[in-house]
Design a protein around this motif. Structure first.
Motif, PDB file in Angstrom:
ATOM      1  N   TYR A   1     -15.157  18.689  14.484  1.00  0.00           N
ATOM      2  CA  TYR A   1     -16.555  18.255  14.560  1.00  0.00           C
ATOM      3  C   TYR A   1     -16.773  17.402  15.808  1.00  0.00           C
ATOM      4  CZ  TYR A   1     -17.598  20.120   9.986  1.00  0.00           C
ATOM      5  OH  TYR A   1     -17.826  20.981   8.951  1.00  0.00           O
ATOM      6  N   PRO A   2     -18.012  17.293  16.244  1.00  0.00           N
ATOM      7  CA  PRO A   2     -18.298  16.454  17.413  1.00  0.00           C
ATOM      8  C   PRO A   2     -17.855  15.007  17.163  1.00  0.00           C
ATOM      9  CG  PRO A   2     -20.260  17.689  16.715  1.00  0.00           C
ATOM     10  CD  PRO A   2     -19.209  17.946  15.701  1.00  0.00           C
ATOM     11  N   ILE A   3     -17.328  14.391  18.201  1.00  0.00           N
ATOM     12  CA  ILE A   3     -16.843  13.005  18.079  1.00  0.00           C
ATOM     13  C   ILE A   3     -18.015  12.049  18.238  1.00  0.00           C
ATOM     14  CG2 ILE A   3     -15.348  11.249  19.112  1.00  0.00           C
ATOM     15  CD1 ILE A   3     -13.447  13.471  19.948  1.00  0.00           C
ATOM     16  N   ARG A   4     -18.122  11.147  17.273  1.00  0.00           N
ATOM     17  CA  ARG A   4     -19.156  10.106  17.363  1.00  0.00           C
ATOM     18  C   ARG A   4     -18.515   8.872  17.990  1.00  0.00           C
ATOM     19  NH1 ARG A   4     -20.282  11.721  11.463  1.00  0.00           N
ATOM     20  NH2 ARG A   4     -22.281  12.805  11.491  1.00  0.00           N
ATOM     21  N   VAL A   5     -18.729   8.719  19.279  1.00  0.00           N
ATOM     22  CA  VAL A   5     -18.023   7.677  20.034  1.00  0.00           C
ATOM     23  C   VAL A   5     -18.445   6.278  19.600  1.00  0.00           C
ATOM     24  CG1 VAL A   5     -17.756   6.671  22.336  1.00  0.00           C
ATOM     25  CG2 VAL A   5     -17.504   9.139  22.007  1.00  0.00           C
TER      26      VAL A   5
END
Lengths: 259, 362
Positions: free
Chosen positions: A157-161
């Motif tokens: 999944y996209p990384i939530r920085v």
């Protein structure tokens, strides 16, 4: 008698940028430059340019600059800030630069509590290299290296920085903003102002993630790109302040007990 | 100042401090951990800063950032770590920044081993990272010389705006020897203020931009020519080497650097006792390489023997110097195995039995 009510802020150079039509890098540059000027920091600010679409950022500001290699801007910024703690140091990085190749550098820079400011521009794609999948590309989003859309079984999944960095114990200011409408842009400027303020007060590491559009590589006209951001990115990347320097540590519930 | 008994690594750290360096960024790796440990202890005492980086890649980019602000900065590592630093080193050379790097070489390739080696000669002298660039490379053979060269290295780095590498081996880092520092030492080059540094753009001066990106190919070619002119100036002005026994007639010329050259000095004494005439040239700058000095010394010999702790790297530069006018032989040990004086003597005896040489020698 004519009165000037709006003009280019001095920290922004009077030049034409190379950014594509509808790209929000120009808006974000302007916000950074306005904050630097409003806080009176221009003459002691050093920018760190990344590798990515904003690789030429040093042409667009009237502050001294240092160009970093891909992903290493937080390490370069660390070097500058430790050598000259009196300077104001900011890095300006995209999502491929910061969240992929530079993930190690940003995590450790934040964890050391380097008193720098990071402007993290998240447009969910690699722009300069031509639209490849980024660590922040949305599930199902088409990119040149995921032509059928991002498959979370293969790419995760996209990384939530902002969320990820806010788990670190070291005090920091971490926020996520967006510039897809004028109202959100005003709020984004306030987050950037707070980030620079924390640095100017020698308080803590600061990072503002700014959601941004990439009409060229998303394959959308600029107006549709802002709608796409609102519909697809905002639900996954919530806006707000994730961490403040005086904030509480996150405590897990004791084992076997319900929260 | 009185002599002090110091471990090589600590002498290197202290010499950097004596040279006015207050910044160290590095990552632990054997066999040079005593350098960052020493710096972490000493730098806070003098108002300096020590940062343990998350990796050598980060460390090389931290020194790049610190050098961009015009301050003296220093790092040390050992072979696998130096490989990881090549990214930063290429950018530092391309952006023309002064930094001092120490490579306490260990045996490779890969993870290799932790014992002394000279197998990074190619990496140090021929580029290492991407693009056409050179480091100025200095090779000490004693703890005292390491301390002296570190201080010169900072001046040379500032003068040329170029990274300078001290190339030592595990022996230099680990052995203890008497060292003397000279607090009243003068810089070895005339140094100008660092007006190019990114220190904040005051008033309306043009911005200082530390950068190695040139999207215009003609501008990038001009930049490369400028760098090459600098390397040519180094080759003209900075060559250092030492000669041993070259004032007497000799049949065999040894070429060796670093601690191996010390072993060879003992071999020279043993050879003299055995009535075998030999001499040695010891390059101190590996880039620029003392081609002319090696060539001149080789012309008085019948053959040349290069001794290294590698499978034969500097020997290629010696062959370039000699240009086929003399036979160039190689003797090396690898993997952390050391060369002994007896091995060097035996090798020279063996060379002298080669028919052509024997005829000449008789």
């Amino acid at each position: 008698m004519l009165e000037t009510v709006f003009c280019r802020t001095p920290a922004l150079a009077d030049v034409t940028t190379h950014y594509c039509p509808g790209c929000t890098h120009g808006v974000i540059h302007r916000l950074v430059a306005e904050v630097v000027d409003e806080l009176g920091l221009r003459e002691r600010t050093i920018g760190i340019a990344p590798v990515g679409c904003s690789v030429l950022a040093y042409n667009y500001f009237t502050t001294d600059f240092q160009e970093a290699s891909h992903g290493r801007a937080p390490a370069v910024a660390t070097g500058v800030k430790r050598a000259r703690p009196d300077l104001i140091v900011f890095s300006y990085q995209g999502d491929g630069d910061l969240a992929s190749i530079g993930m190690g550098e940003i995590v450790h820079c934040a964890n050391r509590g380097e008193k720098i400011t990071v402007i993290f521009v998240n447009n969910a794609i690699y722009g300069m290299t031509g639209g490849q999948m980024a660590p922040t590309t949305m599930p199902g989003q088409i990119a040149t290296t995921c032509p059928l859309g991002r498959d979370v079984e293969l790419a995760g999944y996209p990384i939530r920085v902002a969320e990820l960095l806010s788990t670190l114990r070291t005090p920091a200011f971490i926020a996520r903003a967006s510039v897809h409408t004028p109202l959100y842009t005003v709020k984004a400027k306030e987050m950037i102002r707070r980030a620079f303020r924390h640095q100017a007060d020698n308080r803590c590491f600061s990072l503002v993630e700014v959601l941004s559009t990439c009409p060229t590589n998303w394959g959308l006209p600029p107006a549709e790109a802002t709608s796409w951001l609102e519909e697809n990115m905002l639900p996954y990347y919530p806006l707000g302040i994730f961490k403040e320097p005086g904030g509480e540590d996150r405590a897990p519930s004791p084992l076997g007990e319900k929260r | 100042m009185a002599k002090k008994l110091m471990k090589g690594s600590e002498a290197i750290g202290e010499a950097a401090i004596q040279a006015g360096c207050k910044l160290f960024f590095g990552y632990p790796i054997t066999p040079q951990n005593e350098i960052p440990e020493y710096m972490s202890h000493r730098l806070p005492q003098i108002g300096g800063t020590f940062v343990q980086a998350e990796s050598e890649v980060a460390a090389s980019n931290m020194i790049y950032g610190a050098a961009g602000s015009g301050e003296r900065v220093f790092t040390s590592s050992s072979s696998p770590g130096i490989s990881l630093m090549q990214e930063g080193i290429s950018y530092i050379a391309g952006s023309e920044l002064p930094v001092v790097l120490v490579n306490i070489m260990r045996a490779g390739p890969g993870l290799g081993g932790i014992l002394p080696s000279q197998a990074d000669y190619f990496q140090a002298t021929k580029g290492g990272g991407h693009g056409d660039y050179r480091l100025l490379v200095l090779a000490p053979w004693s703890v005292q010389e390491a301390a002296d060269l570190i201080q010169d290295a900072f001046d040379l780095a500032d003068f040329y705006r170029n990274p300078v590498m001290i190339l030592g081996d595990g022996l230099i880092g680990q052995m203890m020897e008497p060292v003397e520092f000279h607090p009243d030492r003068k810089p070895c080059k005339e140094l100008k203020p660092k007006e190019w540094a990114a220190t904040g753009c005051k008033g309306d001066r043009p911005t200082n931009i530390i950068n190695s990106l040139f999207l215009d190919p003609a501008a990038l070619e001009r930049h490369n020519h400028k760098l090459q002119a600098k390397y040519e100036a180094m080759a003209r002005d900075e060559i250092r080497c030492a000669e041993y026994g070259t004032e007497e007639p000799y049949d065999v010329l040894i070429v060796a650097y670093g601690t191996v050259a010390r072993v060879c000095v003992t071999a020279l004494e043993d050879l003299k006792e055995a009535g075998i005439r030999a001499a040695m040239v010891r390059p101190i700058t590996l880039f620029p390489f003392p081609y002319a000095q090696v060539r001149a010394a080789s012309e008085k010999a019948k053959a040349v023997l290069v001794v290294e702790l590698s499978c034969g790297q500097m020997v290629e530069d010696v062959r370039l110097a000699v240009e086929g006018t003399r036979p160039v032989h190689f003797y090396g040990r690898q993997g952390g195995m050391l060369v002994t004086p007896e091995e060097v003597v035996d090798e020279i005896r063996r060379l002298l039995t080669v028919p052509q040489l024997e005829a000449d020698h008789a």
